[in-house]
Enzyme design. Structure first.
Site, PDB file in Angstrom:
ATOM      1  N   GLY A 243     -20.796 -36.306  58.493  1.00  0.00           N
ATOM      2  CA  GLY A 243     -19.479 -36.798  58.096  1.00  0.00           C
ATOM      3  C   GLY A 243     -19.610 -37.860  57.027  1.00  0.00           C
ATOM      4  N   SER A 244     -18.622 -38.702  56.955  1.00  0.00           N
ATOM      5  CA  SER A 244     -18.584 -39.718  55.906  1.00  0.00           C
ATOM      6  C   SER A 244     -19.555 -40.847  56.205  1.00  0.00           C
ATOM      7  CB  SER A 244     -17.171 -40.288  55.784  1.00  0.00           C
ATOM      8  OG  SER A 244     -16.843 -41.069  56.916  1.00  0.00           O
ATOM      9  N   SER A 245     -19.958 -41.558  55.146  1.00  0.00           N
ATOM     10  CA  SER A 245     -20.841 -42.717  55.313  1.00  0.00           C
ATOM     11  C   SER A 245     -20.159 -43.806  56.128  1.00  0.00           C
ATOM     12  CB  SER A 245     -21.256 -43.264  53.948  1.00  0.00           C
ATOM     13  OG  SER A 245     -22.031 -42.314  53.240  1.00  0.00           O
ATOM     14  N   GLY A 248     -20.257 -42.684  59.693  1.00  0.00           N
ATOM     15  CA  GLY A 248     -21.653 -42.591  60.077  1.00  0.00           C
ATOM     16  C   GLY A 248     -22.284 -43.938  60.337  1.00  0.00           C
ATOM     17  N   GLU A 265     -26.178 -37.331  58.729  1.00  0.00           N
ATOM     18  CA  GLU A 265     -26.043 -36.568  57.488  1.00  0.00           C
ATOM     19  C   GLU A 265     -24.694 -36.953  56.891  1.00  0.00           C
ATOM     20  OE1 GLU A 265     -28.278 -34.970  56.098  1.00  0.00           O
ATOM     21  OE2 GLU A 265     -29.716 -34.395  57.638  1.00  0.00           O
ATOM     22  N   CYS A 299     -21.164 -31.663  50.841  1.00  0.00           N
ATOM     23  CA  CYS A 299     -21.847 -32.949  50.697  1.00  0.00           C
ATOM     24  C   CYS A 299     -22.836 -32.889  49.539  1.00  0.00           C
ATOM     25  CB  CYS A 299     -22.542 -33.345  51.991  1.00  0.00           C
ATOM     26  SG  CYS A 299     -23.626 -32.074  52.657  1.00  0.00           S
TER      27      CYS A 299
END
Length: 512
Positions: A243-245, A248, A265, A299
């Site tokens: 998913g998104s930073s 994450g 990831e 991504c």
């Protein structure tokens, strides 16, 4: 219009009008609210799914824990055989599952079928791996001692996956976790729940046909609050999150605070360096596919082109011409090259990024916008666009999940590499060059700082044989091939004394 009959597709996969979003093996149930799966292709409702709540999850985790105690005793080659049987079922359902992926997520049918093929590939990889879960043997400094390392399964592995790859990324984790002897719990994106239900049904058929316990493979479908419960649960040995930073970071902190393990990831802000020594025809194809494939929702999507000043104008012309030829529409029509964004929220984010980029000084050479008309009635179809920018622009520095491509000019290779690395994300990268020295410098320790670095191919399209993942705010996780299987196991060092004395290491003496 679509070349498939979606009703027949759903029937082949066992999808009903009302589906339960919790599963322990082949036992489906749920106690939460109902949501509708809406296709971004045409805006039509596909089916209803009843979500999992915290009580449902607790039932699932208890079953997964119990199943693990039995499943871990199954020899690894037999676990590999389960995945071989699953790959066979995927082959028989490849067309139907690929169609569902395309229709529920909005990617092209070819990409949907490619996802299923990726599932087949990783299952076959895991089958081979089942006889290669190697440890190491080393020499002891003590006489009549033997030392070695071995790997054991962790326990319950949770997989939290994103909407853009509804089935394949789950399979990367599931196949490795299962061949290593773990039980699994999958929380997919609630935007693509039917794909997950179809996969769970197919996998559970294998376990059922082999008289294995319920609870080896489990499914919970819910929103962010359910994900939070999973990450906080000490009974989950490993959380694999895609998913998104931003999210994450929270997952990583939460899991680490309870001394759990995580595979992260996260976001990418991927660039292709186009050298003056590049084959520009090849570079154009790589850039366009990388930028518009999956409507920019990978991504590994190409978001930046860093182009040498001597070929900059020619690349602009080539890209402008290529973008004029892109066919946008129903992704189930093989003549179309780009489908819709996942939903209207994604469209809003796309439009905001365009406006912000313009305000920061970006000059659009191919304008964006939302498409209208009967074929685009879902409101999720947008135009791929190209802007000339500076790398430091705030909008360029962030990841927008949409087909926006940024062009940046450079003079020297050192400058290009510095520009490429000068973002917070570090997933995928590429250089287009026929100069050997440039290629090797890009791949050296002073080159790309990304987890993936390619020469003369684009930033997307990873194969399952290599470990997939990135550095910096991409999270550092690795999935799929190579030795990524070690993430799903615990490492143990063993020393055996087969003599009649007890010598100590480092020559220490202890007599009694």
């Amino acid at each position: 219009m679509a070349k498939i009959n979606i009703s027949n597709t759903l029937a082949l996969l066992g999808i009903e009008q009302h589906n339960f979003g919790t599963s322990i093996g082949n036992h489906f149930f749920a106690s939460g609210e109902n949501i509708s799966s809406i296709s971004p292709v045409d805006g039509h409702k596909i089916a209803t799914v009843q979500l999992s709540n915290s009580e449902d999850y607790n039932t699932v985790i208890q079953s997964a824990q119990q199943a693990f105690l039995e499943y871990r005793n199954l020899p690894a080659p037999q676990r590999g055989e389960m995945l071989r049987q699953f790959s066979h079922k995927l082959r028989t359902k490849k067309q139907a599952l690929g169609e569902l992926v395309s229709y529920e997520m909005g990617k092209s049918l070819q990409e949907g079928l490619g996802e299923v093929q990726e599932m087949i590939d990783i299952c076959e990889f895991a089958l081979g791996l089942s006889r290669q879960l190697y440890g190491s043997t080393m020499h002891s400094e003590r006489p009549e001692h033997r030392m070695y390392e071995q790997y054991h399964p962790l326990g319950v592995v949770a997989i939290i996956s994103a909407f853009n790859f509804p089935v394949s990324v789950w399979s990367w984790n599931a196949a490795l976790a299962l061949v290593c002897g773990n039980s699994i719990i999958w929380k997919p994106s609630e935007k693509v729940p039917l794909c997950a239900i179809a996969c769970q049904k197919l996998l559970q058929e294998v376990f059922q046909e082999n008289n294995l316990p319920l609870g080896i493979s489990n499914l919970v479908i819910g929103k962010a609050d359910l994900g939070k419960i999973i990450t906080e649960d000490h009974r989950i040995a490993l959380v694999s999150f895609t998913g998104s930073s931003q999210v994450g970071r929270e997952v990583g902190i939460t899991v680490a605070s309870r001394f759990g393990k995580s595979i992260l990831e996260l976001g990418g802000n991927n660039a292709i360096i186009i050298s003056k020594h590049a084959n520009l025809s090849l570079a154009t194809i790589a850039a366009v596919f990388g930028a518009v494939g999956t409507a920019g929702q990978r991504c590994t999507t190409t978001r930046r082109l860093i182009i040498h000043e001597e070929v900059y104008d020619e690349m602009k012309q080539r890209l402008t011409k290529a973008y004029q030829q892109i066919k946008i529409g129903n992704p189930l029509d093989e003549h179309n090259q780009m489908g819709p964004l996942i939903d209207r929220t994604a469209v809003v984010n796309y439009l905001e990024s365009i406006e912000n980029c313009k305000a920061e000084g970006g000059k659009f050479i191919v304008e964006g916008g939302v498409l209208s008309g009967e074929e685009y009635a879902s409101g999720c179809y947008v135009k791929p666009c190209i802007a000339e920018v500076e790398n430091h622009f705030p909008t360029v520095q962030k990841e927008t999940f949409a087909p926006i491509l940024y062009l940046i000019k450079y003079k020297t290779l050192e400058e290009a590499i510095a520009l490429q690395n000068d973002v917070k994300q570090g997933l995928s990268s590429a250089i287009m060059t026929e100069n050997l020295q440039e290629a090797e410098q890009f791949l050296s320790s002073r080159g790309s700082d990304c987890g993936i670095a390619n020469v003369n191919i684009g930033t997307s399209g990873a194969e399952i044989g290599g470990a997939f993942g990135g550095e910096k705010e991409t999270g550092g996780g690795r999935e799929s091939g190579s030795d990524a299987w070690k993430y799903y196991m615990r490492r143990q060092t063993n020393t055996i004394n087969f003599g009649n004395k007890l010598p100590l290491a480092q020559g220490i003496k202890f007599d009694i």
